[in-house]
Design an enzyme around this catalytic site. Structure first.
Site, PDB file in Angstrom:
ATOM      1  N   ASP A 286       0.837  -1.194   0.000  1.00 18.74           N
ATOM      2  CA  ASP A 286       0.000   0.000   0.000  1.00 18.74           C
ATOM      3  C   ASP A 286       0.874   1.246   0.000  1.00 18.74           C
ATOM      4  O   ASP A 286       1.384   1.655   1.033  1.00 18.74           O
ATOM      5  CB  ASP A 286      -0.878  -0.038   1.255  1.00 18.74           C
ATOM      6  N   HIS A 380      -9.312  -0.797  -7.895  1.00 21.00           N
ATOM      7  CA  HIS A 380      -9.006   0.371  -7.066  1.00 21.00           C
ATOM      8  C   HIS A 380      -7.802   1.143  -7.587  1.00 21.00           C
ATOM      9  O   HIS A 380      -7.820   2.380  -7.645  1.00 21.00           O
ATOM     10  CB  HIS A 380      -8.755  -0.097  -5.625  1.00 21.00           C
TER      11      HIS A 380
END
Length: 472
Positions: A286, A380
């Protein structure tokens, strides 16, 4: 949450907070309060003997390492370098007991890292991710106004400066962090929309601080949202972080009371064999496409310019804070392939599904043998790309959280999302609106609280944070 997320740890040659005009990680460990006689001469000789072997950009110990003391170079080689600018082997003692003859090595690793309080920007924005964090919002007490707010920010700034240097709080220190050094502590202050009405400063409230629009995915708890004042605390040591949180709360006194408080964490620097992008609680890497301070347009995207409006926000930034709960039980029922399709990246390496490594540019047009897009249209990482959002970019610097198991046996865990930008209307808002319209990840997350805060520039020597606003 995989794109534009956590700041990368800095490597030698990479700009970090602490460059000229910025607060940052000190490459020189704080000196002990007292030194034995003759230490200066011995230190000079040790410095001359060891400087040739110093790593690039590394501070050199003022004392030669004693037998049995692991050198900083060996420590980094065995424990895994994180890219942080670590202090020297004979580093800071914080406010621990004065060094004695049989204690030649005080702090030799993460405890010696010091981030500067004063600078063009506040600390805790471009500082490398810390292992522990606290986010806390305050509301001014009834009857408290501009005068009380100024006195509070003056107290808070003094406390932050002392604690970030590894010193005791100015009054009634709890001794919680007595044995520790600075440990990369940062304390960052911001103002909420309601602060300006409370202090009679409505004309100084930035347009960029207008309330965020409603999003269809919001399930917001108003009691845990917004606030007059916001404080972000980060450190690589849990006790140091708690110590700062407690000191800030005590300093509030009768002027302000806690509205809400949240605790977060990240992986400890050095826990991996080599520096790498962080993982979140879904197991995904991330932070791959986070803006970097080395990029030519970084300051323009993240910080308010010197000629910005209002003038008191020069060098500042706007923080969007969201508590995003991850529905981990549902997420973990998906196959790895299904999880990767939701994100658009490989779970193991963070590489785009279109191929390559983590940093390979994603090929949005690549198709499979059946003619379907390799990176799904609602992935995403596709939706959050700046080039898919008119260039909108933000520096995301989150903490994970886990607040136990609820009555149904479901983990209350997820992401304390914090993102920074020069203008949220050009950063967070357009990206979140697009996510709201069709992000595959939205099925597995829930936005439970929200806040937007104006974070002024850093305080110069002799000043406190927000002084230009409160005394301008």
């Amino acid at each position: 949450m995989a794109e534009q997320s956590t700041p990368e740890t800095s490597s030698p040659g990479t700009p970090v907070e602490g460059a000229p005009g910025q607060g940052g990680v000190s490459q020189k460990a704080a000196a002990p309060k007292a030194a034995p006689k003759g230490a200066a001469a011995k230190g000079a000789a040790a410095k001359g003997a060891s400087s040739e072997n110093a790593l690039p950009g590394e501070a050199v110990s003022e004392k030669a390492p004693s037998k049995g003391v692991i050198s900083r170079r060996r420590l980094l080689g065995t424990a895994g370098a994180t890219g942080l600018a670590l202090g020297a082997a004979g580093g800071a003692a914080g406010y621990a007991a004065a060094p004695s003859a049989d204690r030649t090595a005080l702090l030799s690793s993460l405890g010696a890292d010091e981030v500067m309080f004063h600078g063009k920007h506040q600390p805790g924005i471009t500082t490398a991710l810390q292992a522990r964090g606290h986010l806390v919002a305050f509301d001014l007490a009834a009857g408290a106004g501009r005068k009380e707010a100024a006195a509070l920010l003056r107290r808070w700034s003094t406390t932050a400066q002392r604690l970030m240097a590894g010193e005791a709080s100015a009054s009634a220190d709890t001794d919680v962090a007595r044995d520790a050094g600075p440990s990369s502590l940062t304390v960052t202050f911001g103002f909420g929309h309601s602060f300006f009405a409370r202090t009679g400063l409505e004309k100084q409230r930035p347009i960029a601080l207008d309330p965020l629009p409603d999003f269809s995915s919001d399930h917001l708890d108003k009691a845990r949202s917004n606030g007059d004042l916001w404080v972000q605390i980060g450190s690589n040591d849990s006790l140091v972080a708690f110590h700062a949180l407690r000191a800030i709360q005590k300093d509030a006194g009768q002027a302000a009371k806690v509205r809400w408080q949240m605790n977060g964490f990240n992986r400890t620097p050095g826990a991996t064999s080599q520096p790498m992008t962080a993982r979140n609680l879904m197991g995904q890497i991330d932070g791959t496409r986070n803006p970097k301070p080395s990029e030519s347009d970084f300051d323009r995207r993240i910080f308010v310019p010197d000629a910005g409006d209002p003038s008191w926000m020069a060098g500042g930034s706007y923080a969007v804070v969201r508590r995003i709960r991850m529905l981990l039980d549902d997420w973990e029922q998906l196959s790895v392939k299904a999880q990767e399709d939701v994100i658009g990246r490989r779970k193991t390496t963070g590489a785009p599904l279109s191929g390559g490594t983590e940093t390979t540019e994603m090929d949005l047009e690549k198709t499979d043998a059946d003619g379907g897009l390799v990176v799904p249209i609602n992935a995403h990482s596709r939706i959050t790309r700046p080039d898919e959002n008119g260039g909108a970019a933000m520096l995301r610097r989150p903490f994970s959280f886990h607040d136990g198991i609820d009555a149904e046996g479901v983990p209350d865990a997820g992401l304390l999302f914090v993102c920074w930008q020069a203008d949220p209307l050009r950063g967070f808002v357009p990206v979140q609106r697009k996510l709201d319209r069709g992000d595959a990840l939205s099925t597995y997350i829930r936005h439970e609280s929200s806040g937007l805060f104006a974070v002024p520039g850093g305080a110069a020597e002799g000043e406190y944070v927000g002084q230009k606003l409160l005394e301008g």
